[in-house]
Design a protein around this motif. Structure first.
Motif, PDB file in Angstrom:
ATOM      1  N   THR A 155       0.847  -1.180   0.000  1.00  0.00           N
ATOM      2  CA  THR A 155       0.000   0.000   0.000  1.00  0.00           C
ATOM      3  C   THR A 155       0.886   1.234   0.000  1.00  0.00           C
ATOM      4  O   THR A 155       1.709   1.417   0.894  1.00  0.00           O
ATOM      5  CB  THR A 155      -0.905   0.020   1.244  1.00  0.00           C
ATOM      6  OG1 THR A 155      -1.686  -1.170   1.236  1.00  0.00           O
ATOM      7  CG2 THR A 155      -1.813   1.230   1.230  1.00  0.00           C
ATOM      8  N   ALA A 156       0.707   2.118  -0.997  1.00  0.00           N
ATOM      9  CA  ALA A 156       1.565   3.291  -1.136  1.00  0.00           C
ATOM     10  C   ALA A 156       1.422   4.184   0.080  1.00  0.00           C
ATOM     11  O   ALA A 156       0.330   4.590   0.450  1.00  0.00           O
ATOM     12  CB  ALA A 156       1.201   4.060  -2.405  1.00  0.00           C
ATOM     13  N   GLY A 157       2.555   4.519   0.714  1.00  0.00           N
ATOM     14  CA  GLY A 157       2.529   5.433   1.838  1.00  0.00           C
ATOM     15  C   GLY A 157       2.134   4.806   3.152  1.00  0.00           C
ATOM     16  O   GLY A 157       1.913   5.509   4.136  1.00  0.00           O
ATOM     17  N   GLY A 158       2.043   3.484   3.256  1.00  0.00           N
ATOM     18  CA  GLY A 158       1.661   2.848   4.508  1.00  0.00           C
ATOM     19  C   GLY A 158       2.750   2.997   5.556  1.00  0.00           C
ATOM     20  O   GLY A 158       3.939   2.822   5.283  1.00  0.00           O
ATOM     21  N   LEU A 159       2.359   3.352   6.802  1.00  0.00           N
ATOM     22  CA  LEU A 159       3.320   3.493   7.886  1.00  0.00           C
ATOM     23  C   LEU A 159       3.480   2.170   8.626  1.00  0.00           C
ATOM     24  O   LEU A 159       2.498   1.429   8.802  1.00  0.00           O
ATOM     25  CB  LEU A 159       2.851   4.569   8.862  1.00  0.00           C
ATOM     26  CG  LEU A 159       2.829   6.004   8.335  1.00  0.00           C
ATOM     27  CD1 LEU A 159       2.232   6.939   9.377  1.00  0.00           C
ATOM     28  CD2 LEU A 159       4.232   6.459   7.958  1.00  0.00           C
ATOM     29  N   PRO A 160       4.668   1.842   9.088  1.00  0.00           N
ATOM     30  CA  PRO A 160       4.863   0.624   9.879  1.00  0.00           C
ATOM     31  C   PRO A 160       3.997   0.639  11.136  1.00  0.00           C
ATOM     32  O   PRO A 160       3.712   1.699  11.703  1.00  0.00           O
ATOM     33  CB  PRO A 160       6.357   0.660  10.216  1.00  0.00           C
ATOM     34  CG  PRO A 160       6.967   1.512   9.147  1.00  0.00           C
ATOM     35  CD  PRO A 160       5.941   2.537   8.801  1.00  0.00           C
ATOM     36  N   ALA A 161       3.597  -0.553  11.585  1.00  0.00           N
ATOM     37  CA  ALA A 161       2.687  -0.672  12.726  1.00  0.00           C
ATOM     38  C   ALA A 161       3.288  -0.050  13.985  1.00  0.00           C
ATOM     39  O   ALA A 161       2.575   0.555  14.791  1.00  0.00           O
ATOM     40  CB  ALA A 161       2.339  -2.136  12.959  1.00  0.00           C
ATOM     41  N   GLU A 162       4.593  -0.180  14.192  1.00  0.00           N
ATOM     42  CA  GLU A 162       5.229   0.369  15.382  1.00  0.00           C
ATOM     43  C   GLU A 162       5.172   1.896  15.398  1.00  0.00           C
ATOM     44  O   GLU A 162       4.959   2.519  16.446  1.00  0.00           O
ATOM     45  CB  GLU A 162       6.695  -0.095  15.459  1.00  0.00           C
ATOM     46  CG  GLU A 162       7.493   0.487  16.619  1.00  0.00           C
ATOM     47  CD  GLU A 162       6.897   0.140  17.983  1.00  0.00           C
ATOM     48  OE1 GLU A 162       7.200   0.863  18.952  1.00  0.00           O
ATOM     49  OE2 GLU A 162       6.130  -0.849  18.070  1.00  0.00           O
ATOM     50  N   GLN A 332      14.310   8.047   5.219  1.00  0.00           N
ATOM     51  CA  GLN A 332      12.881   8.144   4.927  1.00  0.00           C
ATOM     52  C   GLN A 332      12.204   6.818   5.281  1.00  0.00           C
ATOM     53  O   GLN A 332      12.597   5.762   4.788  1.00  0.00           O
ATOM     54  CB  GLN A 332      12.651   8.463   3.445  1.00  0.00           C
ATOM     55  CG  GLN A 332      11.175   8.462   3.051  1.00  0.00           C
ATOM     56  CD  GLN A 332      10.972   8.711   1.579  1.00  0.00           C
ATOM     57  OE1 GLN A 332      10.708   9.823   1.154  1.00  0.00           O
ATOM     58  NE2 GLN A 332      11.090   7.667   0.769  1.00  0.00           N
ATOM     59  N   ILE A 333      11.193   6.879   6.125  1.00  0.00           N
ATOM     60  CA  ILE A 333      10.441   5.666   6.472  1.00  0.00           C
ATOM     61  C   ILE A 333       9.517   5.282   5.328  1.00  0.00           C
ATOM     62  O   ILE A 333       9.428   4.117   4.939  1.00  0.00           O
ATOM     63  CB  ILE A 333       9.640   5.885   7.767  1.00  0.00           C
ATOM     64  CG1 ILE A 333      10.600   6.123   8.943  1.00  0.00           C
ATOM     65  CG2 ILE A 333       8.738   4.701   8.056  1.00  0.00           C
ATOM     66  CD1 ILE A 333       9.894   6.457  10.235  1.00  0.00           C
ATOM     67  N   THR A 334       8.823   6.262   4.798  1.00  0.00           N
ATOM     68  CA  THR A 334       7.940   5.994   3.667  1.00  0.00           C
ATOM     69  C   THR A 334       7.656   7.295   2.938  1.00  0.00           C
ATOM     70  O   THR A 334       7.802   8.391   3.503  1.00  0.00           O
ATOM     71  CB  THR A 334       6.606   5.361   4.124  1.00  0.00           C
ATOM     72  OG1 THR A 334       5.847   4.957   2.976  1.00  0.00           O
ATOM     73  CG2 THR A 334       5.767   6.340   4.929  1.00  0.00           C
ATOM     74  N   GLN A 335       7.279   7.164   1.697  1.00  0.00           N
ATOM     75  CA  GLN A 335       6.836   8.316   0.912  1.00  0.00           C
ATOM     76  C   GLN A 335       5.336   8.186   0.696  1.00  0.00           C
ATOM     77  O   GLN A 335       4.856   7.163   0.207  1.00  0.00           O
ATOM     78  CB  GLN A 335       7.558   8.397  -0.428  1.00  0.00           C
ATOM     79  CG  GLN A 335       7.301   9.709  -1.170  1.00  0.00           C
ATOM     80  CD  GLN A 335       8.214   9.875  -2.369  1.00  0.00           C
ATOM     81  OE1 GLN A 335       8.066   9.180  -3.356  1.00  0.00           O
ATOM     82  NE2 GLN A 335       9.151  10.803  -2.283  1.00  0.00           N
ATOM     83  N   ILE A 336       4.611   9.219   1.070  1.00  0.00           N
ATOM     84  CA  ILE A 336       3.146   9.175   1.041  1.00  0.00           C
ATOM     85  C   ILE A 336       2.652   9.818  -0.243  1.00  0.00           C
ATOM     86  O   ILE A 336       2.922  10.988  -0.522  1.00  0.00           O
ATOM     87  CB  ILE A 336       2.559   9.900   2.266  1.00  0.00           C
ATOM     88  CG1 ILE A 336       3.087   9.272   3.553  1.00  0.00           C
ATOM     89  CG2 ILE A 336       1.035   9.863   2.237  1.00  0.00           C
ATOM     90  CD1 ILE A 336       2.733  10.043   4.805  1.00  0.00           C
ATOM     91  N   THR A 337       1.952   9.022  -1.028  1.00  0.00           N
ATOM     92  CA  THR A 337       1.346   9.513  -2.268  1.00  0.00           C
ATOM     93  C   THR A 337      -0.143   9.216  -2.228  1.00  0.00           C
ATOM     94  O   THR A 337      -0.604   8.340  -1.503  1.00  0.00           O
ATOM     95  CB  THR A 337       1.972   8.843  -3.505  1.00  0.00           C
ATOM     96  OG1 THR A 337       1.745   7.422  -3.427  1.00  0.00           O
ATOM     97  CG2 THR A 337       3.463   9.105  -3.560  1.00  0.00           C
ATOM     98  N   ASN A 372      -3.712   5.913   8.591  1.00  0.00           N
ATOM     99  CA  ASN A 372      -3.888   5.176   7.332  1.00  0.00           C
ATOM    100  C   ASN A 372      -3.860   6.088   6.109  1.00  0.00           C
ATOM    101  O   ASN A 372      -4.197   5.663   5.006  1.00  0.00           O
ATOM    102  CB  ASN A 372      -5.205   4.387   7.352  1.00  0.00           C
ATOM    103  CG  ASN A 372      -6.366   5.238   7.829  1.00  0.00           C
ATOM    104  OD1 ASN A 372      -6.316   6.461   7.720  1.00  0.00           O
ATOM    105  ND2 ASN A 372      -7.399   4.595   8.343  1.00  0.00           N
ATOM    106  N   GLN A 373      -3.467   7.351   6.308  1.00  0.00           N
ATOM    107  CA  GLN A 373      -3.345   8.334   5.226  1.00  0.00           C
ATOM    108  C   GLN A 373      -4.650   8.514   4.437  1.00  0.00           C
ATOM    109  O   GLN A 373      -4.648   8.579   3.203  1.00  0.00           O
ATOM    110  CB  GLN A 373      -2.208   7.982   4.262  1.00  0.00           C
ATOM    111  CG  GLN A 373      -0.832   7.973   4.897  1.00  0.00           C
ATOM    112  CD  GLN A 373      -0.533   6.646   5.559  1.00  0.00           C
ATOM    113  OE1 GLN A 373      -0.535   5.616   4.910  1.00  0.00           O
ATOM    114  NE2 GLN A 373      -0.252   6.664   6.841  1.00  0.00           N
ATOM    115  N   THR A 374      -5.763   8.581   5.136  1.00  0.00           N
ATOM    116  CA  THR A 374      -7.060   8.802   4.491  1.00  0.00           C
ATOM    117  C   THR A 374      -7.506  10.238   4.717  1.00  0.00           C
ATOM    118  O   THR A 374      -7.218  10.849   5.744  1.00  0.00           O
ATOM    119  CB  THR A 374      -8.136   7.847   5.039  1.00  0.00           C
ATOM    120  OG1 THR A 374      -8.208   8.000   6.465  1.00  0.00           O
ATOM    121  CG2 THR A 374      -7.795   6.403   4.700  1.00  0.00           C
ATOM    122  N   LEU A 375      -8.220  10.768   3.740  1.00  0.00           N
ATOM    123  CA  LEU A 375      -8.736  12.131   3.817  1.00  0.00           C
ATOM    124  C   LEU A 375      -9.936  12.164   4.757  1.00  0.00           C
ATOM    125  O   LEU A 375     -10.900  11.423   4.575  1.00  0.00           O
ATOM    126  CB  LEU A 375      -9.139  12.619   2.427  1.00  0.00           C
ATOM    127  CG  LEU A 375      -9.704  14.038   2.330  1.00  0.00           C
ATOM    128  CD1 LEU A 375      -8.634  15.055   2.688  1.00  0.00           C
ATOM    129  CD2 LEU A 375     -10.243  14.294   0.925  1.00  0.00           C
TER     130      LEU A 375
END
Length: 495
Positions: A155-162, A332-337, A372-375
Motif C-alpha cells: 500500500t503506497a505510503g503505509g506506515l509501519p505498525a510500530e 525516509q520511512i515511507t513516501q506518502i502519495t 492510514n493516510q485517508t482524507l
C-alpha cells in the motif's frame, strides 16, 4: 370517393404518386387511416402479407382502402398484338412487386445502419474502458514494484505498525491534559501587546539574493534560527543578535527551519529538494554540523512539520508527495502519495495531538488521518494558493491563509469556517501562527498584524519592515514576537 369530394381537381389526383413506387398509379386507392396514396394491387398484396401500413407500420386492412374515382381515356386495343394487354398486365404486376421489394430493402437498410452505428459506439466505449483498465493495471504494477524495492508494504505510503502505535500513544498522552488546560496568568494582555515596539534588528543573511524566509525560536528562547534566500541557515543569540553559527550546504533558498524541542538539533528544508538535519555536541558549544541529508523528493521541498513525539518529521514537496522521515537515522520511512492529489503541496502542519496532518494544495486545505493516510476533511473557500496554516494549541481551531488576502478560521469540531479576516491591499498572506495559548494570531503579509482570538479584532499592526513579512513566531506567553522579511532583516518586538 369523388376527387371533388377530396378537395382537389381530377387532373391533380391523376398526377399524385404512389407512396411505394413513386409512380403515377393506374388504379389509385387511399388509406382512410393514414391518408397515403397507393397503387391498388401493390398495397393489397402488402396488406394481405403483413396487415400493416408500409409507411407508418400501423394496422391496416383492405376495408380501410378507398378507391379514388378519376376520369381516364381508354386506349384503343392494338389489332396487331392482341396479347399485348396481357403482357402489360404481367409487366405491371412485376413492377409493383419489385417496387414493394425495393421499399422493404430500403427499410431494412436504414435499420441495419442504425444497428451498425450502435454497435460501433459500443465497441468504441469498450475500447476506452479496456485502455483505462490497462493503464490502471500498469500503474498499480509500477507502484507495487517501487514499494517492494523500498522494502515497504504494497500500500503506497503505509506506515509501519510500530510507528502508528507510538503516534497513537502520544496522542492519548497529549489530548487529555490539553482539554483541561487554562489560559496562563502570565500571558501578555492586549494592552501590553499594544505597547510592543521593535527593540532590535539583525541582518544575518547575504545581500544577494536578499531575503530572510523563515524563523524558529529555541525552546530555551535564548536562540533563534533563520533560513534565507542565500541558501544559508543562521543561528543567532536572541538577546544580543550575535551570529553563533552559519550552516551552509543547501544549493537553493531555504523554505523552513525548525528546532527540536528536546534535542540539540536543527532541521532545514530547501528548494534544492532536500531536508538537512544539523546536530550540536552541546547547547553550550553553539556549533552545529551536518548529520544527515534526506534526498526523498524530485521537486522543491516547500514545508515541513515535526511530529509531537520528536522522532519523526514530515516534509512536503511540489512533486505532490510527502516524505515521513526518522530523525534519528536520517532515513525516509515511507513516501506518502495519493491519487487524489492533483496540485503541488504548498504548506503543511501537524495537529497538536499528532494524528491529523493539515496540508495546503492549491486553494484547498485537506486534513488527513496519518494512521492510514485517508482524507478526513476538506476546507474550501480560498480563491488563491494556500500559503500557511496553523492549529491552535487546544486542537479545536485551524487558521489558513492564502494569496487571496484572506485568513480563514475553522472550528474542527463542526468543520465550519466561522470567521474570515481580510488583510486588504496586502497582496497575499505569507505566514500565520498562534501563540502557545491560542489567544493571539499573528499574520505576516505586507505588514505584521496581531489579532485577538477573543474579539477577532486587530491588537497591533507593526509596519517596521520595508518589504513583505515572510514569517513570524511568538515567544512563550506572547512576551515577545520575532519576524523575518524580504528586506533581509529579522526584528524583535517587546515592551
Amino acid at each position: 370517393i369523388n376527387a371533388e369530394y377530396m378537395g382537389v381537381s381530377k387532373f391533380q389526383v391523376t398526377k399524385m404518386l404512389c407512396a411505394l413506387s413513386g409512380q403515377t398509379p393506374t388504379t389509385p386507392v387511399i388509406s382512410l387511416k393514414t391518408g397515403h396514396l397507393y397503387e391498388k394491387t401493390a398495397i393489397e398484396n402488402h396488406v394481405r402479407e403483413t396487415n400493416m401500413c408500409p409507411m407508418t407500420q400501423q394496422p391496416l386492412s383492405l376495408d380501410d382502402l378507398i378507391a379514388v374515382q378519376v376520369s381516364t381515356v381508354s386506349k384503343p386495343r392494338s389489332v396487331a398484338a392482341p396479347a399485348l394487354p396481357d403482357l402489360m398486365h404481367v409487366f405491371a404486376h412485376e413492377y409493383e412487386t419489385l417496387a414493394l421489394e425495393t421499399f422493404k430493402l430500403k427499410t431494412q437498410l436504414d435499420q441495419t445502419r442504425q444497428d451498425l452505428s450502435k454497435a460501433l459506439y459500443q465497441h468504441d466505449a469498450a475500447c476506452r474502458v479496456i485502455a483505462r483498465m490497462l493503464k490502471e493495471r500498469d500503474e498499480a504494477r509500477a507502484a507495487l514494484q517501487n514499494a517492494q524495492a523500498q522494502g515497504q508494504a504494497p500500500t503506497a505510503g503505509g506506515l509501519p505498525a510500530e510507528v502508528v502505535r507510538r503516534m497513537q500513544a502520544k496522542s492519548v498522552e497529549l489530548s487529555g491534559p490539553r482539554k483541561k488546560r487554562t489560559i496562563p496568568a502570565t500571558l501578555a494582555t492586549p494592552e501590553e501587546l499594544e505597547q510592543f515596539r521593535c527593540v532590535r534588528t539583525n541582518l544575518p543573511h547575504s545581500t544577494q539574493p536578499p531575503g530572510v524566509l523563515c524563523v524558529d525560536i529555541h525552546p530555551s528562547e535564548r536562540m533563534v534560527v533563520t533560513g534565507g534566500a542565500d541558501s544559508n541557515v543562521v543561528l543567532l543569540n536572541r538577546q544580543t543578535g550575535k551570529i553563533l553559527a552559519t550552516m551552509s550546504g543547501h544549493q537553493k533558498r531555504v523554505s523552513r527551519v525548525l528546532f527540536h524541542p528536546q534535542e540539540d538539533a536543527i532541521f532545514s528544508s530547501s528548494y534544492d529538494s532536500t531536508v538537512k538535519i544539523w546536530r550540536s555536541a552541546s547547547l553550550a558549544a553553539g556549533t552545529y554540523s551536518l548529520a544527515h541529508t534526506v534526498r526523498a523528493h524530485t521537486g522543491d521541498v516547500v514545508d515541513m512539520s515535526l511530529h509531537p513525539t520528536g522522532d519523526y518529521l514530515v516534509a512536503a514537496s511540489v512533486d505532490k508527495t510527502l516524505s515521513f522521515i526518522d530523525l534519528h537515522s536520517g532515513e525516509q520511512i515511507t513516501q506518502i502519495t495519493n491519487n487524489q492529489i492533483t496540485e503541488p503541496y504548498s504548506c503543511l502542519r501537524f495537529h497538536p495531538d499528532g494524528l491529523l496532518l493539515g496540508t495546503g494544495l492549491g486553494n484547498l486545505v485537506r486534513i488527513w488521518d496519518m494512521k492510514n493516510q485517508t482524507l478526513v476533511a476538506k476546507c474550501p473557500g480560498h480563491t488563491g494558493r494556500v500559503n500557511s496554516l496553523s492549529f491552535s494549541e487546544n486542537g479545536f481551531y485551524l487558521a489558513t491563509a492564502g494569496m487571496d488576502e484572506n485568513v480563514k478560521l475553522w472550528d474542527l469540531r463542526k468543520m465550519i469556517n466561522f470567521r474570515t479576516i481580510r488583510i486588504e491591499g496586502s497582496g497575499g498572506v505569507n505566514a500565520i501562527t498562534f501563540d502557545n495559548s491560542g489567544s493571539y494570531l499573528a499574520i505576516a503579509s505586507s505588514d505584521l498584524h496581531v489579532f485577538s482570538m477573543k474579539s477577532f479584532c486587530p491588537v497591533k499592526v507593526f509596519r517596521d519592515h520595508t518589504q513583505e513579512v515572510t514569517d513570524v513566531r511568538f515567544g512563550t506567553d506572547a512576551k515577545f514576537i520575532v519576524s523575518t522579511s524580504m528586506d533581509r532583516s529579522i526584528k524583535y518586538y517587546e515592551q
